[in-house]
Write a protein that holds these residues in place. Sequence first.
Motif, mmCIF file in Angstrom:
data_model
loop_
_atom_site.group_PDB
_atom_site.id
_atom_site.type_symbol
_atom_site.label_atom_id
_atom_site.label_comp_id
_atom_site.label_asym_id
_atom_site.label_seq_id
_atom_site.Cartn_x
_atom_site.Cartn_y
_atom_site.Cartn_z
ATOM 1 N N GLN A 1 -23.113 51.078 -5.625
ATOM 2 C CA GLN A 1 -24.406 50.662 -6.161
ATOM 3 C C GLN A 1 -25.394 51.823 -6.083
ATOM 4 O O GLN A 1 -25.435 52.526 -5.075
ATOM 5 N N GLN B 1 -29.438 52.983 -6.458
ATOM 6 C CA GLN B 1 -30.827 52.548 -6.498
ATOM 7 C C GLN B 1 -31.677 53.699 -7.037
ATOM 8 O O GLN B 1 -31.447 54.862 -6.708
ATOM 9 N N GLN C 1 -37.898 50.707 -11.458
ATOM 10 C CA GLN C 1 -38.815 49.580 -11.467
ATOM 11 C C GLN C 1 -39.993 49.806 -12.402
ATOM 12 O O GLN C 1 -40.721 48.859 -12.728
#
Length: 115
Positions: free
Chosen positions: A1, A3, A107
């Motif tokens: 994963q 980020q 984000q």
Amino acid sequence: QVQLVESGGGLVEAGGSLRLSCAASGNRFSINNMGWYRQAPGKQRELVAVINSGGSPDYAASVKDRFTISRDNAKNTVYLQMNSLKFEDTAVYYCYVRHGFSNLWGQGTQVTVSS
């Protein structure tokens, strides 16, 4: 994963400069293209700039000669140096990473240019 953590947005006067950063952490293998998209209110998300793993950049026509994208492969970080900012550059800027067969997004960071 993987980020993605973005930083560097803010408020700036027209003609000013900002630098955005996006660091990829976690499973950083198989990171290919890195780049930036933006989305202004009421508009679709659009490509700003992208850079491949070899360092070759590509820019939207609206930002060419004003923005510079770069990456540090050792740090898995992509940067966007934005100069001569215009009011129409106001948008939320999203970091983008092509990881294997997946598209990953940050984000978002707000860039506001006052006229």
